[in-house]
Design an enzyme around this catalytic site. Structure first.
Site, PDB file in Angstrom:
ATOM      1  N   ARG A   1       1.135  -1.239   0.066  1.00 43.20           N
ATOM      2  CA  ARG A   1       0.100   0.194   0.012  1.00 43.20           C
ATOM      3  C   ARG A   1       0.167   1.239  -0.274  1.00 43.20           C
ATOM      4  NH1 ARG A   1      -4.880  -2.699   1.875  1.00 43.20           N
ATOM      5  NH2 ARG A   1      -4.460  -4.117   2.659  1.00 43.20           N
TER       6      ARG A   1
ATOM      7  N   ASP B   1       9.264  -5.699   3.100  1.00 46.76           N
ATOM      8  CA  ASP B   1       8.680  -6.438   1.726  1.00 46.76           C
ATOM      9  C   ASP B   1       8.129  -6.153   0.439  1.00 46.76           C
ATOM     10  OD1 ASP B   1       7.767  -9.611   0.502  1.00 46.76           O
ATOM     11  OD2 ASP B   1       5.845  -8.177   0.446  1.00 46.76           O
TER      12      ASP B   1
ATOM     13  N   TYR C   1       3.593  -3.612  -6.805  1.00 48.43           N
ATOM     14  CA  TYR C   1       2.441  -3.069  -6.421  1.00 48.43           C
ATOM     15  C   TYR C   1       3.129  -1.122  -6.985  1.00 48.43           C
ATOM     16  CZ  TYR C   1       2.824  -6.682  -2.545  1.00 48.43           C
ATOM     17  OH  TYR C   1       2.989  -7.851  -2.181  1.00 48.43           O
TER      18      TYR C   1
ATOM     19  N   GLY D   1       0.967  -3.885   7.713  1.00 51.68           N
ATOM     20  CA  GLY D   1       0.732  -3.682   6.105  1.00 51.68           C
ATOM     21  C   GLY D   1       0.404  -1.800   6.134  1.00 51.68           C
TER      22      GLY D   1
ATOM     23  N   ARG E   1       0.866   3.449  14.121  1.00 52.12           N
ATOM     24  CA  ARG E   1       0.154   1.146  13.918  1.00 52.12           C
ATOM     25  C   ARG E   1       1.555   0.257  13.997  1.00 52.12           C
ATOM     26  NH1 ARG E   1      -5.414   1.956  10.267  1.00 52.12           N
ATOM     27  NH2 ARG E   1      -6.739   3.176  12.406  1.00 52.12           N
TER      28      ARG E   1
HETATM   29  P1  NAP Z   1      -3.225  -6.538   7.027  1.00 51.27           P
HETATM   30  O1  NAP Z   1      -2.223  -5.599   8.109  1.00 51.27           O
HETATM   31  O2  NAP Z   1      -3.554  -7.574   7.329  1.00 51.27           O
HETATM   32  O3  NAP Z   1      -3.595  -4.755   6.480  1.00 51.27           O
HETATM   33  C1  NAP Z   1      -3.361  -3.501   6.763  1.00 51.27           C
HETATM   34  C2  NAP Z   1      -4.470  -3.030   6.573  1.00 51.27           C
HETATM   35  O4  NAP Z   1      -4.642  -2.379   7.183  1.00 51.27           O
HETATM   36  C3  NAP Z   1      -4.339  -1.748   6.051  1.00 51.27           C
HETATM   37  O5  NAP Z   1      -5.310  -0.854   5.014  1.00 51.27           O
HETATM   38  C4  NAP Z   1      -4.300  -0.523   7.725  1.00 51.27           C
HETATM   39  O6  NAP Z   1      -5.442   0.413   7.299  1.00 51.27           O
HETATM   40  C5  NAP Z   1      -5.417  -1.693   7.984  1.00 51.27           C
HETATM   41  N1  NAP Z   1      -5.539  -1.455   9.795  1.00 51.27           N
HETATM   42  C6  NAP Z   1      -4.058  -1.588  10.041  1.00 51.27           C
HETATM   43  N2  NAP Z   1      -4.770  -1.707  11.503  1.00 51.27           N
HETATM   44  C7  NAP Z   1      -5.458  -1.452  11.718  1.00 51.27           C
HETATM   45  C8  NAP Z   1      -5.944  -0.535  13.007  1.00 51.27           C
HETATM   46  N3  NAP Z   1      -5.834  -0.924  14.308  1.00 51.27           N
HETATM   47  N4  NAP Z   1      -8.211  -0.838  12.385  1.00 51.27           N
HETATM   48  C9  NAP Z   1      -8.065  -0.468  11.737  1.00 51.27           C
HETATM   49  N5  NAP Z   1      -8.139  -0.917  10.315  1.00 51.27           N
HETATM   50  C10 NAP Z   1      -5.990  -1.014   9.817  1.00 51.27           C
HETATM   51  O7  NAP Z   1      -1.883  -6.486   5.981  1.00 51.27           O
HETATM   52  P2  NAP Z   1      -1.298  -6.348   4.580  1.00 51.27           P
HETATM   53  O8  NAP Z   1      -1.436  -4.887   4.052  1.00 51.27           O
HETATM   54  O9  NAP Z   1      -3.197  -6.753   3.329  1.00 51.27           O
HETATM   55  O10 NAP Z   1      -0.973  -7.040   3.667  1.00 51.27           O
HETATM   56  C11 NAP Z   1       0.244  -6.545   4.372  1.00 51.27           C
HETATM   57  C12 NAP Z   1       1.824  -6.535   3.171  1.00 51.27           C
HETATM   58  O11 NAP Z   1       1.960  -8.427   2.945  1.00 51.27           O
HETATM   59  C13 NAP Z   1       1.566  -5.986   2.140  1.00 51.27           C
HETATM   60  O12 NAP Z   1       1.900  -4.324   2.350  1.00 51.27           O
HETATM   61  C14 NAP Z   1       2.778  -6.887   1.727  1.00 51.27           C
HETATM   62  O13 NAP Z   1       4.177  -6.684   1.225  1.00 51.27           O
HETATM   63  C15 NAP Z   1       2.407  -8.813   1.730  1.00 51.27           C
HETATM   64  N6  NAP Z   1       0.938  -8.623   0.569  1.00 51.27           N
HETATM   65  C16 NAP Z   1       1.837  -9.978  -0.201  1.00 51.27           C
HETATM   66  C17 NAP Z   1       1.397 -10.563  -1.033  1.00 51.27           C
HETATM   67  C18 NAP Z   1       1.400 -11.710  -1.846  1.00 51.27           C
HETATM   68  O14 NAP Z   1      -0.088 -11.924  -2.832  1.00 51.27           O
HETATM   69  N7  NAP Z   1       2.909 -12.628  -0.979  1.00 51.27           N
HETATM   70  C19 NAP Z   1      -0.668 -10.207  -1.174  1.00 51.27           C
HETATM   71  C20 NAP Z   1      -1.367  -8.843   0.135  1.00 51.27           C
HETATM   72  C21 NAP Z   1      -0.096  -8.352   0.433  1.00 51.27           C
HETATM   73  P3  NAP Z   1      -4.005   1.863   8.013  1.00 51.27           P
HETATM   74  O15 NAP Z   1      -3.615   1.646   6.587  1.00 51.27           O
HETATM   75  O16 NAP Z   1      -4.715   3.005   7.286  1.00 51.27           O
HETATM   76  O17 NAP Z   1      -3.125   1.634   9.148  1.00 51.27           O
END
Ligand code: NAP
Length: 304
Positions: free
Chosen positions: A28, A53, A58, A268, A274
């Protein structure tokens, strides 16, 4: 009787690298200004999340293919010395409009383009982003072996591969995989049962967990296609969070950290407060009973 709480180590090996138990992800991240990128990456490093990562894809649909790598590369260029503080992971093989292309030629070109965007001379851990069903495992391995012999990548691994795909590819490799990156969270538990996390322990492979908060659903309690499953899990996370004086997202991270495969959740969030707060997960003393109660809430039935 064993100790009632589950141990969480502070660091672990990933191939030749020593990494913190939390990682930071740049999915993101594209469009981030240089000052904002600096704050986010430095906050991650401050909490010990030295694994950063990213992926070639991306930014696609926003700033464009490579946008997140370019934003990180601009920071690495501006702040010399930052690169040595991190273990840099990137991925290749998704090339819209073709879903997957892990031909040797494409993987090598993609790696070279990532090196340019990231303004670095090597990728620490290079992952195949998703399995390309049309390229022989032997050819994918040939690309990874070639890149490693050239010094462009130091370690390799796979993301979103099944266990049998991982084993088949590893059979053609000249060096062992350091890492895999499946989706793992309290909402997505397949890897606990399909042998993936057993393989990680057997072969000393580091499992990273993508979307460890189910894209935020495990923090907000909203945004899942299966609201029933999410509500059951949130009830448990909130109960344990109240008891341990923390928040449900921290318990959701601790649940991953406490698994014996020593999963590395990839944070993420784009909010520095956070990212910083996530480090509290390392201090959670999760009771064995509570770990299982989160799992049964997710599955929707008791364990046999
Ligand atoms: P995640 O931590 O599950 O979700 C992050 C999302 O949750 C963000 O939009 C964040 O918003 C929100 N969030 C976090 N804490 C929060 C809270 N306390 N209250 C409300 N919303 C909250 O992780 P992800 O971003 O989906 O994935 C993490 C990483 O995994 C990615 O950056 C990437 O590096 C990797 N990834 C890999 C693949 C693959 O296929 N290999 C696929 C997807 C992701 P805010 O930004 O507003 O805090």
């Amino acid at each position: 009787m064993t100790s009632n709480t589950l141990p969480i180590s502070r660091s672990r090996k990933m191939g030749q690298f020593q990494i913190g138990r939390l990682a930071y992800g740049c999915w993101r991240f594209s469009g981030t200004s240089l000052p904002e990128a600096r704050k986010k990456i430095n906050t991650a490093l401050e909490i010990g999340a030295n694994l950063i990562d990213t992926a070639a894809i991306y930014g696609f649909g926003k700033e464009g293919f490579g946008g997140a790598e370019a934003a990180l590369g601009d920071l690495l260029d501006a702040d010399k010395g930052l690169r040595e503080q991190m273990v840099l992971v990137t991925k290749a093989g998704i090339h819209p409009p073709i879903p997957y292309d892990s031909t040797k030629e494409n993987l090598i070109q993609s790696c070279e383009a990532s090196l340019q965007r990231l303004k670095t001379d090597r990728i620490d851990v290079f992952l195949i982003h998703r399995p390309d069903l049309l390229t022989p495992h032997e050819e994918v391995a040939d690309a990874l072996n070639t890149l490693r012999r050239q010094g462009k990548i130091l370690e390799a691994g796979v993301s979103n591969y099944t266990l049998s795909q991982t084993r088949a590819l590893q059979a053609f490799m000249e060096f062992p995989f350091a890492a895999i990156q499946p989706e793992i969270s309290a909402m997505t538990t397949e890897t606990l049962f399909d042998g993936t996390l057993d393989m990680c322990q057997e072969w000393s492979i580091t499992p990273m967990a993508w979307s460890p908060l189910a894209a935020g659903a495990l923090a907000s309690g909203e945004g899942s296609a299966d609201q029933g499953q999410l509500s059951r899990i949130m009830a448990e996370l909130n109960r344990i969070a109240d008891f341990t004086n923390t928040t449900p997202d921290i318990i959701a991270l601790a649940w991953l950290l406490a698994h014996p495969a020593r999963i590395v959740p990839i944070i993420g969030s784009q909010k520095t407060e956070r990212i910083s707060a996530a480090s509290a997960a390392l201090d959670v003393k999760l009771a064995r009973q509570d770990w299982y109660s989160i799992l049964t809430a997710s599955l929707g039935h008791k364990l046999p």
